[in-house]
Design an enzyme around this catalytic site. Structure first.
Site, PDB file in Angstrom:
ATOM      1  N   GLU A  97       0.814  -1.205   0.000  1.00 43.99           N
ATOM      2  CA  GLU A  97       0.000   0.000   0.000  1.00 43.99           C
ATOM      3  C   GLU A  97       0.855   1.265   0.000  1.00 43.99           C
ATOM      4  OE1 GLU A  97      -4.068  -1.547   2.155  1.00 43.99           O
ATOM      5  OE2 GLU A  97      -2.423  -0.918   3.447  1.00 43.99           O
ATOM      6  N   CYS A 140       3.409   8.512   1.445  1.00 46.29           N
ATOM      7  CA  CYS A 140       3.936   7.473   2.326  1.00 46.29           C
ATOM      8  C   CYS A 140       4.071   6.192   1.513  1.00 46.29           C
ATOM      9  CB  CYS A 140       2.996   7.282   3.510  1.00 46.29           C
ATOM     10  SG  CYS A 140       3.502   5.977   4.664  1.00 46.29           S
ATOM     11  N   CYS A 199       5.672  -7.336   6.795  1.00 49.96           N
ATOM     12  CA  CYS A 199       6.692  -6.803   7.714  1.00 49.96           C
ATOM     13  C   CYS A 199       7.135  -7.923   8.644  1.00 49.96           C
ATOM     14  CB  CYS A 199       6.122  -5.636   8.520  1.00 49.96           C
ATOM     15  SG  CYS A 199       7.351  -4.754   9.506  1.00 49.96           S
ATOM     16  N   CYS A 251       5.459  -5.405  15.463  1.00 48.95           N
ATOM     17  CA  CYS A 251       5.153  -4.420  16.510  1.00 48.95           C
ATOM     18  C   CYS A 251       3.702  -4.611  16.932  1.00 48.95           C
ATOM     19  CB  CYS A 251       5.391  -3.005  16.000  1.00 48.95           C
ATOM     20  SG  CYS A 251       7.118  -2.670  15.567  1.00 48.95           S
ATOM     21  N   CYS A 272       0.754  -2.286  15.720  1.00 53.51           N
ATOM     22  CA  CYS A 272       0.720  -1.962  14.289  1.00 53.51           C
ATOM     23  C   CYS A 272       0.010  -3.044  13.488  1.00 53.51           C
ATOM     24  CB  CYS A 272       2.147  -1.782  13.785  1.00 53.51           C
ATOM     25  SG  CYS A 272       2.265  -1.358  12.035  1.00 53.51           S
ATOM     26  N   GLY A 291       6.581  -2.362   5.981  1.00 53.98           N
ATOM     27  CA  GLY A 291       7.944  -2.872   6.007  1.00 53.98           C
ATOM     28  C   GLY A 291       8.919  -1.991   6.761  1.00 53.98           C
ATOM     29  N   GLU A 292      10.100  -2.530   6.988  1.00 52.91           N
ATOM     30  CA  GLU A 292      11.211  -1.837   7.636  1.00 52.91           C
ATOM     31  C   GLU A 292      12.230  -1.469   6.557  1.00 52.91           C
ATOM     32  OE1 GLU A 292      13.990  -0.078   9.184  1.00 52.91           O
ATOM     33  OE2 GLU A 292      12.543  -0.619  10.761  1.00 52.91           O
ATOM     34  N   SER A 344      11.919   6.243   8.073  1.00 53.03           N
ATOM     35  CA  SER A 344      11.530   5.849   9.424  1.00 53.03           C
ATOM     36  C   SER A 344      11.972   4.415   9.691  1.00 53.03           C
ATOM     37  CB  SER A 344      10.011   5.960   9.593  1.00 53.03           C
ATOM     38  OG  SER A 344       9.616   5.475  10.870  1.00 53.03           O
ATOM     39  N   LEU A 353       9.816   5.008  18.069  1.00 50.37           N
ATOM     40  CA  LEU A 353      10.301   4.787  19.425  1.00 50.37           C
ATOM     41  C   LEU A 353       9.259   4.120  20.330  1.00 50.37           C
ATOM     42  CD1 LEU A 353      12.769   5.313  21.278  1.00 50.37           C
ATOM     43  CD2 LEU A 353      11.665   7.466  21.932  1.00 50.37           C
ATOM     44  N   HIS A 354       8.245   4.886  20.746  1.00 50.46           N
ATOM     45  CA  HIS A 354       7.044   4.389  21.417  1.00 50.46           C
ATOM     46  C   HIS A 354       7.210   3.931  22.865  1.00 50.46           C
ATOM     47  CE1 HIS A 354       5.648   4.724  17.371  1.00 50.46           C
ATOM     48  NE2 HIS A 354       6.378   3.709  16.957  1.00 50.46           N
ATOM     49  N   ASN A 383      -4.159   4.686  16.292  1.00 48.31           N
ATOM     50  CA  ASN A 383      -5.210   4.467  15.309  1.00 48.31           C
ATOM     51  C   ASN A 383      -5.695   3.018  15.391  1.00 48.31           C
ATOM     52  OD1 ASN A 383      -5.160   7.100  13.948  1.00 48.31           O
ATOM     53  ND2 ASN A 383      -3.100   6.495  13.318  1.00 48.31           N
ATOM     54  N   CYS A 424      -1.545   6.106  10.360  1.00 46.74           N
ATOM     55  CA  CYS A 424      -0.329   5.479  10.866  1.00 46.74           C
ATOM     56  C   CYS A 424      -0.641   4.182  11.606  1.00 46.74           C
ATOM     57  CB  CYS A 424       0.389   6.451  11.798  1.00 46.74           C
ATOM     58  SG  CYS A 424       1.915   5.806  12.490  1.00 46.74           S
TER      59      CYS A 424
END
Length: 372
Positions: free
Chosen positions: A99, A112, A119, A123, A126, A174-175, A206, A229-230, A305, A348
Site C-alpha cells: 500500500e 507514504c 513486515c 510491533c 501496528c 515494512g522496515e 523511518s 520509538l514508542h 489508530n 499510521c
C-alpha cells in the site's frame, strides 16, 4: 538487472540508475546521449510510451519498446478518504500487494511509501505487523509508487511550480533498513536533479531501530531520520517494538546521537504512539525527555489508530495534551499528528495488504480493480 515478470521479459526502466541506463543503451548499440534523452522523458515527463519520445527516431523508439518498459504497479484498489487522503493497494507482477498513501496538507503533499510486502517486525500496536513478511520490494517497485502517485495527481512534468507531491516518507509497509540496498538505490533515483528531483531534505526514512544501518543511511543518503520509538524502557519496548530485543535503547540512542549531519536544522524525529495506560504517564514523558537530552530532536505524538482486533486503546485527549505540553515546555517541538485517512485504514499503523506468502510453484491470484 531488476526482476521482471514471467509474461514480460522487458527491463523496467524504473529500476535503473542513470549509470545503469547508460550501460544498457551502449550495450544495445546506441549512442550514450540517448540515455540522457530517455531518462528525461521517463523521470522528468513521466512518459511510459516510447512513441511519445519525440526527439528519438522511429527505429530507435521501436528498438527501445522491445527491450524496455516504464511500468507502474497495477492498482487493485483506490480508496479516497473524506479528508482528501488517498490510499492505493498496489499489485506487483508476481501478484503480491503493498500500500501507498498520499496525504495532502495546506503547505505540502506527502506520499507514504512501502519498502516491503508485509513486515517482519511484529510491533504489537501496528496492523502491518500482523502480516508476515512476504518479500522485499525491488527498486522499480519502490520508485513505481512515486511515479504512479504523480500520474494520478497530474504532477508532470516533475519540478514544476505547484506540484502536489512535495515530500516522501518511508513509513509504509515494512522496515526500510531491512531492504536497505533497494531503498537506497530508489531514493538516489528519486533525488536525481534531472528527474523527479525530490530533495533529500524532503525525504524521511523511518526505522524501528536497525542500529547497524542508521549511520550508513545518513552517510550515503543524507535523508531525514525518524525513529519509531514508542517506549522509553527496554522492557516495554521489547513488547511494543520487538526489534528492541536485539538492538537495545542505549545502542539506538547512541546511533541517533551520532547520525551524520545532525543539527538544529536537521533534527531526529521521534515517533511516539499514545497508548492509554501503557506509555502516556507523566513519568513516561520525563523518561522520554531524559532519553533524548542533547540530541537535536522533534517529537511526533501519534494518537493510536485502532484497527480490527487491536489490543490497545488510544490515550485520552487531555492526557495527550498534557504530554505534549510537558515536551514543549522542555524546548522540543511536539506536534500531535492529526489522524488522516482513518476511515479508509490509511492512518499510521493501519496499513495491511491482502498478500500472503505465495509458493513459487503456484501462480499468484490477482484481485479486481476497485474504487471507492
Amino acid at each position: 538487472m531488476p526482476p521482471v515478470s514471467d509474461a514480460d521479459q522487458r527491463i523496467n526502466l524504473l529500476g535503473l540508475s542513470q549509470t545503469a541506463l547508460e550501460e544498457q543503451i551502449i550495450a544495445a548499440g546506441l549512442p550514450k546521449f540517448r540515455a540522457k534523452q530517455i531518462w528525461r522523458w521517463v523521470w522528468r515527463h513521466g512518459l511510459t510510451n516510447f512513441d511519445e519520445m519525440s526527439d528519438l527516431g522511429k527505429p530507435v523508439r521501436e528498438q527501445l519498446a522491445t527491450m524496455y518498459k516504464a511500468d507502474r504497479p497495477a492498482v487493485s484498489q483506490r480508496l479516497n478518504s473524506k479528508d482528501g487522503t488517498i490510499k492505493w493497494l498496489l499489485r506487483f507482477p508476481d501478484g503480491n500487494e503493498a500500500e501507498a498513501v498520499y496525504i495532502p496538507d495546506k503547505t505540502r503533499g506527502t506520499l507514504c511509501i512501502s519498502s516491503q510486502v508485509g513486515c517482519t517486525l511484529t510491533c504489537s500496536f501496528c496492523h502491518t505487523g500482523t502480516q508476515k513478511l512476504v518479500r522485499n520490494l525491488t527498486v522499480d517497485e519502490i520508485c513505481g509508487q512515486v511515479m504512479l502517485a504523480m500520474d494520478e495527481l497530474a504532477d508532470w512534468p516533475a519540478g514544476r511550480n505547484g506540484r502536489r507531491l512535495t515530500n516522501i516518507v518511508l513509513m509504509g509497509m515494512g522496515e526500510p533498513l531491512f531492504n536497505y540496498e533497494n531503498v537506497a538505490e530508489a531514493m538516489r533515483i528519486i533525488m536525481s536533479g534531472e528527474g523527479v528531483a525530490v530533495s533529500k531534505r524532503r525525504i524521511t526514512l523511518s526505522t524501528s531501530g536497525v542500529v547497524p544501518e542508521i549511520k550508513r543511511a545518513g552517510e550515503e543518503l543524507g535523508v531525514n531520520l525518524a525513529i519509531s520509538l514508542h517506549a522509553t524502557r527496554d522492557e516495554l519496548r521489547d513488547e511494543l517494538v520487538p526489534i528492541n530485543r536485539k538492538y537495545k535503547l542505549a545502542a539506538l540512542i547512541e546511533a541517533c546521537r551520532n547520525y551524520p549531519g545532525l543539527s538544529n536544522a536537521r533534527r531526529i524525529t521521534w515517533e511516539y504512539v499514545m497508548l492509554d495506560g501503557i506509555n502516556d504517564s507523566d513519568e513516561d514523558c520525563r523518561q522520554l525527555l531524559a532519553l533524548i537530552k542533547g540530541i537535536p530532536s522533534k517529537l511526533n505524538l501519534i494518537p493510536f489508530n485502532p484497527w480490527p482486533g487491536s489490543p490497545y486503546v488510544c490515550s485520552k485527549g487531555d492526557r495527550i495534551d498534557a504530554f505534549a505540553k510537558r515536551v514543549l515546555k522542555a524546548g522540543y517541538a511536539s506536534p500531535v499528528r492529526t489522524p488522516r485517512g482513518r476511515d479508509i485504514l490509511a492512518a499510521c499503523g493501519q496499513l495491511k495488504s491482502a498478500s500472503q506468502r505465495i509458493p513459487r510453484h503456484k501462480k499468484a491470484k490477482t484481485t479486481e480493480t476497485a474504487s471507492a
